[in-house]
Design a protein around this motif. Structure first.
Motif, PDB file in Angstrom:
ATOM      1  N   TYR A 225       0.847  -1.200   0.000  1.00 17.33           N
ATOM      2  CA  TYR A 225       0.000   0.000   0.000  1.00 17.33           C
ATOM      3  C   TYR A 225       0.884   1.253   0.000  1.00 17.33           C
ATOM      4  O   TYR A 225       0.673   2.208   0.746  1.00 17.33           O
ATOM      5  CB  TYR A 225      -0.948   0.014   1.200  1.00 17.33           C
ATOM      6  N   GLU A 228      -0.702   4.754  -0.663  1.00 16.38           N
ATOM      7  CA  GLU A 228      -1.450   5.245   0.490  1.00 16.38           C
ATOM      8  C   GLU A 228      -0.514   5.738   1.592  1.00 16.38           C
ATOM      9  O   GLU A 228      -0.756   6.773   2.230  1.00 16.38           O
ATOM     10  CB  GLU A 228      -2.374   4.152   1.036  1.00 16.38           C
ATOM     11  N   GLU A 240      -7.077   4.915   3.056  1.00 12.60           N
ATOM     12  CA  GLU A 240      -8.161   4.251   2.337  1.00 12.60           C
ATOM     13  C   GLU A 240      -7.560   3.346   1.274  1.00 12.60           C
ATOM     14  O   GLU A 240      -6.895   3.818   0.350  1.00 12.60           O
ATOM     15  CB  GLU A 240      -9.076   5.299   1.698  1.00 12.60           C
ATOM     16  N   LYS A 242      -7.868   1.478  -1.808  1.00 13.75           N
ATOM     17  CA  LYS A 242      -8.801   1.536  -2.936  1.00 13.75           C
ATOM     18  C   LYS A 242      -8.590   0.372  -3.900  1.00 13.75           C
ATOM     19  O   LYS A 242      -7.646  -0.400  -3.788  1.00 13.75           O
ATOM     20  CB  LYS A 242      -8.636   2.869  -3.664  1.00 13.75           C
ATOM     21  N   TYR A 243      -9.489   0.325  -4.850  1.00 15.48           N
ATOM     22  CA  TYR A 243      -9.436  -0.737  -5.866  1.00 15.48           C
ATOM     23  C   TYR A 243      -8.247  -0.526  -6.787  1.00 15.48           C
ATOM     24  O   TYR A 243      -7.990   0.569  -7.282  1.00 15.48           O
ATOM     25  CB  TYR A 243     -10.721  -0.730  -6.697  1.00 15.48           C
ATOM     26  N   GLU A 244      -7.492  -1.610  -7.000  1.00 14.06           N
ATOM     27  CA  GLU A 244      -6.492  -1.690  -8.052  1.00 14.06           C
ATOM     28  C   GLU A 244      -6.555  -3.103  -8.603  1.00 14.06           C
ATOM     29  O   GLU A 244      -6.653  -4.065  -7.831  1.00 14.06           O
ATOM     30  CB  GLU A 244      -5.085  -1.397  -7.524  1.00 14.06           C
ATOM     31  N   TYR A 262     -15.388  -4.847  -3.529  1.00 14.90           N
ATOM     32  CA  TYR A 262     -14.573  -3.857  -4.217  1.00 14.90           C
ATOM     33  C   TYR A 262     -15.147  -3.481  -5.581  1.00 14.90           C
ATOM     34  O   TYR A 262     -15.109  -2.308  -5.984  1.00 14.90           O
ATOM     35  CB  TYR A 262     -13.137  -4.365  -4.362  1.00 14.90           C
ATOM     36  N   ASN A 266     -16.578  -0.041  -3.296  1.00  9.52           N
ATOM     37  CA  ASN A 266     -16.240   0.163  -1.887  1.00  9.52           C
ATOM     38  C   ASN A 266     -14.729   0.157  -1.660  1.00  9.52           C
ATOM     39  O   ASN A 266     -13.954  -0.298  -2.507  1.00  9.52           O
ATOM     40  CB  ASN A 266     -16.887  -0.916  -1.021  1.00  9.52           C
ATOM     41  N   THR A 267     -14.306   0.634  -0.515  1.00 11.49           N
ATOM     42  CA  THR A 267     -12.896   0.620  -0.125  1.00 11.49           C
ATOM     43  C   THR A 267     -12.788   0.140   1.319  1.00 11.49           C
ATOM     44  O   THR A 267     -13.792   0.008   2.021  1.00 11.49           O
ATOM     45  CB  THR A 267     -12.276   2.030  -0.237  1.00 11.49           C
ATOM     46  N   LYS A 269     -11.031   1.136   4.908  1.00 15.54           N
ATOM     47  CA  LYS A 269     -10.373   2.208   5.637  1.00 15.54           C
ATOM     48  C   LYS A 269      -9.714   1.652   6.901  1.00 15.54           C
ATOM     49  O   LYS A 269     -10.362   0.981   7.695  1.00 15.54           O
ATOM     50  CB  LYS A 269     -11.378   3.300   5.995  1.00 15.54           C
TER      51      LYS A 269
END
Length: 436
Positions: A225, A228, A240, A242-244, A262, A266-267, A269
């Motif tokens: 991550y 982030e 957060e 997120k989608y990858e 996902y 959605n994510t 947190k």
């Protein structure tokens, strides 16, 4: 009565009970007739093990328990009938006694039981069949199993143990530990926090833990991550995830629920805490602990406590000789490991009480009970305590055991900060000779 004595008495009562046989059977036909060796004998034999040859173990046990002579093959045949879950049952029931009935003795951090979860490789007899069964593609290496434990770092009890093939998924074992503790209600009314190292970074786990309101603290590497983490403006804030595509595609088959979560936009947190070490290195910790309840310093302290599970593995392997496995058969491997976890937990209840007393001793440094000596004395005493039918005499024997281990104390040394020199040493150091 304190937990330590209650635990031994209650464990003996469970082993001696008629209903205990039902936990010992692998098949319904097992242990239906009176034999030279019955399941209670095997359980006591396992508890009394000292890491010797099977013939020597049987000879020692027969001289104590007055069991009729039986050959090693005959004894192994009876052992193969014993379900290893008999030891798991004894461990779980004794733990429930502690957290349910002796809650006043339970040590917590702000009211939370701290559970460290980690895996370790255990050597087993290095046979071709063992390498084929447990090593998978790594059959050119010594036969091993992966053992995962869930460990209460403050009370120093092993809460759950899983034995799996070598290099089994540690995040999967993490989930199984949490499921077992919940389904068996081991901790009773106590809230808990799970602490783990870098091998447990797993979006599926994060998703399920948050969904089930499981509190956790997990270290990740700086590369996980990374976007982030680099976007953080402080050393403690919410990120957060997120989608990858490369991050999520793995879960399409492994965790369809997370994948769908996902894909619906959605994510996840989480709170990310950066801890700057004395060396300048940065540790990244992910958690769902509330910052209003647990400060950055609390998070640092909680993660440092995880180290105690490493010390427990050292204790099990070096002092208790848990890797002295007698066979490459799965059922016997589990018997050997689970039985010694049971012994370690029983011993720890005495050590915990002893350490409370020695903390008041007037020495230059803080001291604690010498675990190695305590194990040696315990192994010489425990079988006689279990064979004693008079409860008053058992209590006297336990008191004498406590008096004996209180004579052997060692200074408490802080966790090593400097790197160790890579020089070779004897495996059996003069100050680390085995006590049994």
């Amino acid at each position: 009565m304190s937990y330590k004595k209650y635990n031994v008495d209650k464990t003996k009562e469970r082993i001696d009970s008629e209903g205990f046989v039902s936990y010992c059977k692998n098949n319904e036909k097992d242990f239906t007739r009176k034999r030279k060796v019955m399941p209670q004998d095997i359980v006591l034999y396992q508890i009394n093990k000292r890491g010797l040859s099977t013939k020597m173990e049987i000879l020692n046990f027969n001289s104590i328990n007055d069991v009729q002579n039986i050959s090693s093959p005959g004894f192994f045949k009876q052992r193969e009938k014993l379900n290893p879950e008999a030891f798991t049952y004894l461990i779980q029931e004794s733990l429930k006694d502690f957290y349910h009935k002796f809650s006043n003795e339970v040590k917590t951090y702000k009211g939370y039981v701290l559970k460290a979860i980690d895996g370790s490789d255990f050597e087993i007899p290095n046979t071709p069949k063992a390498r084929e069964k447990y090593n998978g593609k790594l059959q050119n290496q010594c036969a091993r199993v992966t053992v995962s434990t869930c460990y209460d770092v403050l009370n120093k009890y092993t809460l759950d143990t899983i034995v799996s093939p070598y290099n089994y998924s540690e995040p999967e074992m993490f989930k199984k530990h949490l499921e077992t503790l919940k389904s068996k209600n081991i901790l009773g009314e106590f809230k808990s926090i799970s602490i783990a190292d870098r091998n447990y970074k797993n979006l599926s786990f994060f998703y399920q833990a948050i969904k089930n309101k499981e509190l956790f603290l997990i270290r990740i590497s700086s590369a996980v991550y990374e976007k982030e983490n680099q976007a953080m403006k402080t050393n403690d804030e919410s990120i957060e995830i997120k989608y990858e595509y490369n991050r999520i595609r793995y879960y399409k088959d492994k965790d369809p629920e997370l994948y769908k979560y996902y894909m619906n936009g959605n994510t996840i947190k989480l709170r990310c805490v950066k801890i700057i070490l004395d060396t300048g290195e940065i540790e990244y910790l992910l958690t769902n602990l509330d910052p209003n309840e647990f400060s950055t310093e609390d998070i640092k302290e909680l993660y440092n406590l995880r180290w105690k599970i490493e010390l427990n593995y050292k204790h099990l392997k070096n002092n208790l000789k848990i890797e002295c496995i007698t066979s490459s058969k799965e059922i016997l491997i589990k018997q050997d490991i689970y039985s010694q976890v049971l012994v370690a937990n029983m011993l720890q209840s005495f050590i915990n009480d002893g350490n409370e007393v020695v903390l008041d001793f007037k020495y230059k440094n803080k001291v604690k009970i010498n675990n190695n000596m305590a194990i040696g004395i315990f192994k010489n005493t425990l079988i006689y305590i279990f064979l004693e039918e008079d409860s008053n005499k058992r209590a006297e024997m336990m008191d004498k055991f406590m008096e004996a281990i209180m004579q052997y104390i060692v200074p408490i040394k802080p966790r090593r900060k400097n790197e160790r020199n890579a020089n070779s040493k004897n495996r059996y150091h003069i100050n680390q000779r085995k006590t049994f």
